[in-house]
Design a protein around this motif. Structure first.
Motif, PDB file in Angstrom:
ATOM      1  N   GLY A   1      10.427  -6.092  -2.645  1.00 14.38           N
ATOM      2  CA  GLY A   1       9.566  -4.834  -2.724  1.00 14.38           C
ATOM      3  C   GLY A   1       9.884  -3.585  -2.158  1.00 14.38           C
ATOM      4  O   GLY A   1       9.228  -2.567  -1.947  1.00 14.38           O
ATOM      5  N   SER A   2      11.023  -3.638  -1.199  1.00 11.06           N
ATOM      6  CA  SER A   2      11.512  -2.518  -0.556  1.00 11.06           C
ATOM      7  C   SER A   2      11.812  -1.361  -1.456  1.00 11.06           C
ATOM      8  O   SER A   2      11.630  -0.205  -1.218  1.00 11.06           O
ATOM      9  N   PHE A   3      12.742  -1.601  -2.465  1.00 11.29           N
ATOM     10  CA  PHE A   3      13.219  -0.558  -3.517  1.00 11.29           C
ATOM     11  C   PHE A   3      12.117   0.155  -4.239  1.00 11.29           C
ATOM     12  O   PHE A   3      11.782   1.434  -4.059  1.00 11.29           O
ATOM     13  N   PRO A   4      11.058  -0.626  -4.899  1.00 11.73           N
ATOM     14  CA  PRO A   4       9.902   0.144  -5.485  1.00 11.73           C
ATOM     15  C   PRO A   4       9.114   0.821  -4.297  1.00 11.73           C
ATOM     16  O   PRO A   4       8.497   1.790  -4.818  1.00 11.73           O
ATOM     17  N   ALA A   5       8.984   0.269  -3.278  1.00 11.72           N
ATOM     18  CA  ALA A   5       8.230   1.288  -2.268  1.00 11.72           C
ATOM     19  C   ALA A   5       8.875   2.321  -1.837  1.00 11.72           C
ATOM     20  O   ALA A   5       8.210   3.307  -1.301  1.00 11.72           O
ATOM     21  N   VAL A   6      10.022   2.499  -1.521  1.00 10.88           N
ATOM     22  CA  VAL A   6      10.927   3.552  -0.789  1.00 10.88           C
ATOM     23  C   VAL A   6      11.343   4.604  -1.973  1.00 10.88           C
ATOM     24  O   VAL A   6      11.239   5.907  -1.645  1.00 10.88           O
ATOM     25  N   SER A   7      11.675   4.265  -2.994  1.00 13.62           N
ATOM     26  CA  SER A   7      12.156   5.101  -4.153  1.00 13.62           C
ATOM     27  C   SER A   7      11.306   6.423  -4.489  1.00 13.62           C
ATOM     28  O   SER A   7      12.073   7.510  -4.478  1.00 13.62           O
ATOM     29  N   PRO A   8       9.957   6.117  -4.589  1.00 14.38           N
ATOM     30  CA  PRO A   8       9.353   7.692  -4.913  1.00 14.38           C
ATOM     31  C   PRO A   8       9.299   8.649  -3.765  1.00 14.38           C
ATOM     32  O   PRO A   8       9.458   9.731  -4.258  1.00 14.38           O
ATOM     33  N   TYR A   9       9.564   8.054  -2.460  1.00 14.62           N
ATOM     34  CA  TYR A   9       9.538   9.070  -1.565  1.00 14.62           C
ATOM     35  C   TYR A   9      10.981   9.645  -1.423  1.00 14.62           C
ATOM     36  O   TYR A   9      11.222  10.893  -1.129  1.00 14.62           O
ATOM     37  N   ILE A  10      11.871   8.940  -1.812  1.00 18.82           N
ATOM     38  CA  ILE A  10      13.383   9.561  -1.894  1.00 18.82           C
ATOM     39  C   ILE A  10      13.325  10.704  -3.204  1.00 18.82           C
ATOM     40  O   ILE A  10      14.088  11.854  -2.911  1.00 18.82           O
ATOM     41  N   LEU A  11      12.945  10.464  -4.136  1.00 16.77           N
ATOM     42  CA  LEU A  11      12.775  11.343  -5.470  1.00 16.77           C
ATOM     43  C   LEU A  11      11.916  12.772  -5.057  1.00 16.77           C
ATOM     44  O   LEU A  11      12.342  13.675  -5.260  1.00 16.77           O
ATOM     45  N   MET A  12      10.847  12.284  -4.441  1.00 15.48           N
ATOM     46  CA  MET A  12       9.884  13.628  -4.089  1.00 15.48           C
ATOM     47  C   MET A  12      10.484  14.143  -2.890  1.00 15.48           C
ATOM     48  O   MET A  12      10.125  15.701  -2.813  1.00 15.48           O
ATOM     49  N   SER A  13      11.105  13.787  -2.098  1.00 13.50           N
ATOM     50  CA  SER A  13      11.566  14.471  -0.954  1.00 13.50           C
ATOM     51  C   SER A  13      12.635  15.402  -1.330  1.00 13.50           C
ATOM     52  O   SER A  13      13.236  16.529  -0.621  1.00 13.50           O
TER      53      SER A  13
ATOM     54  N   ILE B   1       0.741  -1.249  -0.165  1.00 14.01           N
ATOM     55  CA  ILE B   1      -0.025  -0.177  -0.097  1.00 14.01           C
ATOM     56  C   ILE B   1       0.846   1.096   0.113  1.00 14.01           C
ATOM     57  O   ILE B   1       0.449   2.261  -0.728  1.00 14.01           O
ATOM     58  N   THR B   2       1.993   1.145   0.711  1.00 16.59           N
ATOM     59  CA  THR B   2       2.999   2.398   0.821  1.00 16.59           C
ATOM     60  C   THR B   2       3.524   2.676  -0.439  1.00 16.59           C
ATOM     61  O   THR B   2       3.472   3.718  -0.875  1.00 16.59           O
ATOM     62  N   GLY B   3       4.050   1.289  -1.059  1.00 21.27           N
ATOM     63  CA  GLY B   3       4.560   1.547  -2.294  1.00 21.27           C
ATOM     64  C   GLY B   3       3.773   2.158  -3.430  1.00 21.27           C
ATOM     65  O   GLY B   3       4.061   3.190  -4.487  1.00 21.27           O
ATOM     66  N   ILE B   4       2.593   1.616  -3.673  1.00 20.70           N
ATOM     67  CA  ILE B   4       1.577   1.954  -4.506  1.00 20.70           C
ATOM     68  C   ILE B   4       1.287   3.589  -4.291  1.00 20.70           C
ATOM     69  O   ILE B   4       1.119   4.261  -5.351  1.00 20.70           O
ATOM     70  N   LEU B   5       1.036   3.850  -3.066  1.00 21.26           N
ATOM     71  CA  LEU B   5       0.477   5.415  -2.685  1.00 21.26           C
ATOM     72  C   LEU B   5       1.922   6.255  -3.326  1.00 21.26           C
ATOM     73  O   LEU B   5       1.461   7.471  -3.979  1.00 21.26           O
ATOM     74  N   GLY B   6       2.887   5.717  -2.971  1.00 21.29           N
ATOM     75  CA  GLY B   6       4.160   6.559  -3.159  1.00 21.29           C
ATOM     76  C   GLY B   6       4.353   6.886  -4.598  1.00 21.29           C
ATOM     77  O   GLY B   6       4.682   7.909  -5.255  1.00 21.29           O
ATOM     78  N   ASN B   7       4.133   5.831  -5.451  1.00 19.48           N
ATOM     79  CA  ASN B   7       4.492   5.652  -6.905  1.00 19.48           C
ATOM     80  C   ASN B   7       3.576   6.640  -7.909  1.00 19.48           C
ATOM     81  O   ASN B   7       3.636   7.238  -8.474  1.00 19.48           O
ATOM     82  N   PHE B   8       2.119   6.301  -7.150  1.00 18.87           N
ATOM     83  CA  PHE B   8       1.045   7.072  -7.964  1.00 18.87           C
ATOM     84  C   PHE B   8       1.083   8.720  -7.412  1.00 18.87           C
ATOM     85  O   PHE B   8       0.820   9.480  -8.385  1.00 18.87           O
TER      86      PHE B   8
ATOM     87  N   THR C   1       9.106   4.867 -12.385  1.00 19.00           N
ATOM     88  CA  THR C   1       7.841   4.802 -11.676  1.00 19.00           C
ATOM     89  C   THR C   1       6.765   3.784 -12.024  1.00 19.00           C
ATOM     90  O   THR C   1       6.239   2.987 -11.176  1.00 19.00           O
ATOM     91  N   VAL C   2       6.697   3.343 -13.559  1.00 19.93           N
ATOM     92  CA  VAL C   2       5.919   2.411 -14.071  1.00 19.93           C
ATOM     93  C   VAL C   2       6.407   1.253 -13.610  1.00 19.93           C
ATOM     94  O   VAL C   2       5.670   0.237 -13.401  1.00 19.93           O
ATOM     95  N   ALA C   3       7.738   0.973 -13.919  1.00 26.66           N
ATOM     96  CA  ALA C   3       8.333  -0.328 -13.525  1.00 26.66           C
ATOM     97  C   ALA C   3       8.292  -0.580 -12.213  1.00 26.66           C
ATOM     98  O   ALA C   3       7.720  -1.909 -11.752  1.00 26.66           O
ATOM     99  N   ASN C   4       8.333   0.298 -11.243  1.00 27.24           N
ATOM    100  CA  ASN C   4       8.011   0.024  -9.819  1.00 27.24           C
ATOM    101  C   ASN C   4       6.747  -0.414  -9.511  1.00 27.24           C
ATOM    102  O   ASN C   4       6.454  -1.044  -8.496  1.00 27.24           O
ATOM    103  N   CYS C   5       5.743   0.254 -10.105  1.00 30.26           N
ATOM    104  CA  CYS C   5       4.436   0.062  -9.733  1.00 30.26           C
ATOM    105  C   CYS C   5       3.927  -1.404 -10.291  1.00 30.26           C
ATOM    106  O   CYS C   5       3.381  -2.129  -9.672  1.00 30.26           O
ATOM    107  N   LEU C   6       4.656  -1.736 -11.378  1.00 31.27           N
ATOM    108  CA  LEU C   6       4.079  -3.032 -11.944  1.00 31.27           C
ATOM    109  C   LEU C   6       4.929  -4.160 -10.882  1.00 31.27           C
ATOM    110  O   LEU C   6       4.291  -5.285 -10.663  1.00 31.27           O
ATOM    111  N   ALA C   7       6.277  -3.858 -10.545  1.00 35.40           N
ATOM    112  CA  ALA C   7       6.930  -4.709  -9.602  1.00 35.40           C
ATOM    113  C   ALA C   7       6.282  -5.172  -8.358  1.00 35.40           C
ATOM    114  O   ALA C   7       6.158  -6.158  -7.848  1.00 35.40           O
TER     115      ALA C   7
END
Length: 301
Positions: free
Chosen positions: A269-281, A10-17, A44-50
């Motif tokens: 699943g850790s990197f796809p969930a964490v990466s969007p928050y790193i980029l947005m921060s 859930i955290t990863g999906i919310l972050g990537n979207f 982001t698309v690749a992380n969402c799918l993963a």
């Protein structure tokens, strides 16, 4: 374990979207995109799918659900997940290389690629997807659904699907291929990251020499973007190395434990969930845009 994987998903999906919505907002407000933004969109698309294709089935399995995927479903889920995971690795490496070229000094060897690099970013992204679609074409061959009548002793149980044991020679060859691919991309990312750290350090020393101690604490957009990619690459290298170790164990072992399968899925699943928050921060364009709109009563183009 099911609750932990569900929370991560859930955290990863919310972050990537949220990251995709961020770029959609910038597009409609007429904001100028950076060359690396296209790479981040593909990432982001690749992380969402993963995270969707690994997190959702693994959560159902950890919560006690079984036999919810057919034979074709298992083949498709594992194939698309493997492709998206490898694409995420390649595009993260491409992002690191692109940023290293962007911040390289005008007198360096990389300077000659500055003008040409943005033109080939889109082609490199598409090439990365195409190559991984071809390289992982054998993954569905060994995957079968649990609804099929299989000889369990000869298959690896992933909780919701079986993978056929290809034999020691094939498993060793596949493990070696995974290791080589990860070592190549990780080595390239480490090299470009070291180069960027060196460039930032030298630039900071020059600024301090020119301005003395009165150095502006606010960094430039290029510096913030470089810091973001450095943190992203460091996170990726750590988690990818750990994930590769678990993946090799799952490939080599005939009957891996449930704990090993769930832990491997959690790390993957850790990197796809964490990466969007790193980029947005590290991306301050939306706050700056809102401030500009407030001051000028209009949005800049």
């Amino acid at each position: 374990m099911g609750t932990i994987i569900l929370s991560q998903t859930i955290t990863g999906i919310l972050g990537n979207f949220s990251l995709l919505s961020h770029y959609l907002y910038l597009y409609f407000t007429g904001y100028k995109f950076r060359p690396t933004d296209l790479i981040i969109k593909h990432l982001t698309v690749a992380n969402c799918l993963a995270i969707l294709l690994k997190g959702v089935p693994q959560t159902k399995t950890a919560l006690g659900m079984k036999h919810f995927l057919s034979d074709i479903g298992c083949k498709l889920v594992f194939y698309v997940h493997r492709v998206s995971k490898d694409v995420s690795t390649g595009i993260t490496c491409l992002l690191s290389v692109s940023q290293a070229i962007t911040i390289s000094p005008s007198k360096s060897r990389c300077a000659k690629f500055k003008a040409k690099a943005p033109k080939y970013i889109g082609s490199c992204n598409i090439l990365c997807w195409m190559l991984n679609l071809i390289l992982n074409v054998m993954v569905p061959v060994y995957m079968t659904g649990k609804q099929k009548d299989n000889n369990i002793t000869e298959n690896v149980d992933h909780g919701y699907c079986y993978s056929a044991n290809p034999g020691k020679s094939t498993a060793s060859l596949y493990a070696a291929l995974v290791c080589f691919q990860n070592i190549f991309f990780v080595s390239l990312m480490l090299w470009t990251s070291s180069y960027m750290v060196f460039i930032l350090y030298r630039h900071r020393q020059q600024v301090q020499y020119i301005h003395g101690t009165n150095v502006n604490s606010r960094s430039s957009p290029e510096s913030r973007a470089t810091h973001s990619i450095l943190v992203l690459v460091s996170t990726f290298v750590s988690l990818s190395t750990l994930s590769s170790i678990f993946h090799i164990c799952l490939t080599v072992l005939k009957n891996p434990s449930v704990w090993l399968v769930n832990t491997s899925a959690l790390i993957a699943g850790s990197f796809p969930a964490v990466s969007p928050y790193i980029l947005m921060s590290h991306d301050s364009r939306v706050p700056n845009l809102c401030c500009a709109c407030t001051r000028n009563n209009k949005c800049p183009t």
